[in-house]
Design a protein around this motif. Structure first.
Motif, mmCIF file in Angstrom:
data_model
loop_
_atom_site.group_PDB
_atom_site.id
_atom_site.type_symbol
_atom_site.label_atom_id
_atom_site.label_comp_id
_atom_site.label_asym_id
_atom_site.label_seq_id
_atom_site.Cartn_x
_atom_site.Cartn_y
_atom_site.Cartn_z
ATOM 1 N N GLY A 123 1.048 34.489 10.454
ATOM 2 C CA GLY A 123 0.394 35.457 9.568
ATOM 3 C C GLY A 123 1.338 36.112 8.587
ATOM 4 N N TYR A 124 2.642 36.057 8.836
ATOM 5 C CA TYR A 124 3.610 36.648 7.930
ATOM 6 C C TYR A 124 3.990 35.709 6.791
ATOM 7 C CZ TYR A 124 4.297 40.571 11.102
ATOM 8 O OH TYR A 124 4.110 41.693 11.869
ATOM 9 N N GLY A 125 3.620 34.452 6.886
ATOM 10 C CA GLY A 125 3.921 33.504 5.816
ATOM 11 C C GLY A 125 2.854 33.517 4.739
ATOM 12 N N GLU A 126 3.204 32.952 3.594
ATOM 13 C CA GLU A 126 2.232 32.886 2.505
ATOM 14 C C GLU A 126 1.115 31.906 2.827
ATOM 15 O OE1 GLU A 126 4.202 32.030 -1.137
ATOM 16 O OE2 GLU A 126 5.451 33.835 -1.094
ATOM 17 N N LYS A 127 1.477 30.783 3.432
ATOM 18 C CA LYS A 127 0.484 29.781 3.794
ATOM 19 C C LYS A 127 0.760 29.285 5.207
ATOM 20 C CE LYS A 127 -0.386 28.029 -0.892
ATOM 21 N NZ LYS A 127 -0.371 26.817 -1.753
ATOM 22 N N ARG A 128 -0.281 28.807 5.841
ATOM 23 C CA ARG A 128 -0.137 28.219 7.178
ATOM 24 C C ARG A 128 -0.040 26.706 7.075
ATOM 25 N NH1 ARG A 128 -4.617 30.484 11.276
ATOM 26 N NH2 ARG A 128 -5.967 30.355 9.436
ATOM 27 N N ASN A 129 0.810 26.137 7.916
ATOM 28 C CA ASN A 129 0.876 24.674 8.012
ATOM 29 C C ASN A 129 -0.103 24.253 9.106
ATOM 30 O OD1 ASN A 129 1.531 21.962 8.510
ATOM 31 N ND2 ASN A 129 3.660 22.290 7.884
ATOM 32 N N TYR A 130 -1.326 23.954 8.697
ATOM 33 C CA TYR A 130 -2.378 23.664 9.660
ATOM 34 C C TYR A 130 -2.054 22.438 10.510
ATOM 35 C CZ TYR A 130 -5.299 27.052 7.208
ATOM 36 O OH TYR A 130 -5.797 28.208 6.666
ATOM 37 N N VAL A 131 -1.442 21.428 9.893
ATOM 38 C CA VAL A 131 -1.122 20.204 10.636
ATOM 39 C C VAL A 131 -0.132 20.504 11.757
ATOM 40 C CG1 VAL A 131 -0.107 17.906 10.491
ATOM 41 C CG2 VAL A 131 -1.624 18.718 8.673
ATOM 42 N N ALA A 132 0.927 21.252 11.440
ATOM 43 C CA ALA A 132 1.956 21.568 12.438
ATOM 44 C C ALA A 132 1.374 22.398 13.577
ATOM 45 C CB ALA A 132 3.120 22.302 11.782
ATOM 46 N N LEU A 133 0.544 23.383 13.225
ATOM 47 C CA LEU A 133 -0.049 24.234 14.254
ATOM 48 C C LEU A 133 -0.998 23.446 15.143
ATOM 49 C CD1 LEU A 133 -0.769 27.439 12.128
ATOM 50 C CD2 LEU A 133 1.075 27.084 13.780
ATOM 51 N N LEU A 134 -1.791 22.562 14.523
ATOM 52 C CA LEU A 134 -2.720 21.751 15.312
ATOM 53 C C LEU A 134 -1.974 20.797 16.237
ATOM 54 C CD1 LEU A 134 -5.581 20.824 15.967
ATOM 55 C CD2 LEU A 134 -5.445 19.242 14.023
ATOM 56 N N VAL A 135 -0.899 20.188 15.734
ATOM 57 C CA VAL A 135 -0.110 19.267 16.564
ATOM 58 C C VAL A 135 0.502 20.015 17.749
ATOM 59 C CG1 VAL A 135 1.973 17.844 16.624
ATOM 60 C CG2 VAL A 135 0.360 17.608 14.736
ATOM 61 N N LEU A 136 0.985 21.240 17.500
ATOM 62 C CA LEU A 136 1.548 22.041 18.595
ATOM 63 C C LEU A 136 0.504 22.279 19.681
ATOM 64 C CD1 LEU A 136 3.736 23.831 19.870
ATOM 65 C CD2 LEU A 136 2.869 25.720 18.451
#
Length: 259
Positions: free
Chosen positions: A206-219
């Motif tokens: 939430g502190y970043g400008e954008k989320r890396n959806y792919v990285a979060l989903l893979v995690l």
């Protein structure tokens, strides 16, 4: 006989629920951070990244520990199957030392006993199979006592020793295969730690400008797979990591050939 709270949930459904739960907590963390940022946009992440990294490291340690625990239980189950098959086979052969009609009766009971051990793989038949197995123990031992009195020979002692081994292996296999499980509190603890960890990851994102959806989903998918692996190891006859029953099937085939 003991069971796990998660036993009623199929493996596939459990994986989907785990993924959804982790995605939900991650989204909650993200939205909490965004709401806080709108109220206080000058606030920095205040070390959330370090806490998130520490939580991931702790979760990795816990997952490795529980996977090792489950692997050890699975290895003991495989050994128990082999040991029981050997004990039954030895008793069947040593039944040749005793006179009729005890020899035929003993070998018939042992063939039935082997069939029961394989029938017990079906959870619906487990209780009945264990009950009948214990009845067969009593029948074999009762006849062994009579034989020992009638023919107190060294060869008879070998047969009685084999019958005793079959009874012992039954108790061992029931304990390892049915009663000894990964403690439910451990599974629950790992699950809760995983959810809090994904919450922190969401907060950090939430502190970043954008989320890396792919990285979060893979995690999330990776964590869910490891948790599913733990559950799979805990369930001896469900999922992809079933305990091999090949020694018992081989024994069943050999006993039927010798009939």
């Amino acid at each position: 006989m003991t069971g796990q709270p998660l036993d009623a949930i199929p493996m596939g459904l459990l994986y989907i629920l785990t993924v959804l739960a982790m995605l939900a907590t991650m989204e909650v963390g993200y939205r909490l951070t965004r709401a806080r940022q709108r109220k206080a946009p000058d606030k920095a992440d205040a070390g959330v990244g370090a806490m998130s990294g520490a939580s991931l490291a702790l979760l990795a340690f816990l997952l490795a520990f529980v996977v090792s625990l489950g692997s050890g239980i699975a290895a003991e189950r495989r050994h128990a199957v082999m040991a029981e098959a050997n004990a039954i086979g030895t008793t069947y052969l040593r039944a040749g030392y005793i006179d009729e009609p005890y020899k035929t009766e003993a070998r018939d009971l042992l063939r039935e006993y082997t069939d029961l051990r394989l029938a017990a793989l079906d959870p619906a038949k487990l209780a009945a199979a264990i009950t009948r197995s214990e009845e067969i123990h009593n029948e074999l031992w009762a006849s062994a006592e009579v034989i020992a009195v009638e023919n107190p020979l060294p060869t008879i002692s070998l047969y009685i020793s084999s019958v005793n081994e079959v009874i012992d292996r039954h108790a061992e296999r029931v304990a390892i295969g049915v009663d000894i499980r990964i403690p439910p509190t451990v599974l629950l603890g790992v699950y809760v730690v995983a959810l809090f960890t994904t919450l922190l990851v969401g907060v950090q994102s939430g502190y970043g400008e954008k989320r890396n959806y792919v990285a979060l989903l893979v995690l999330v998918l990776i964590l869910s797979v490891v948790f599913l692996l733990i559950v799979d190891l805990d369930r001896s006859q469900e999922g992809l990591l079933k305990v091999s029953q090949l020694p018992m099937f081989d024994l069943q085939r050999q006993l039927n050939i010798g009939q």
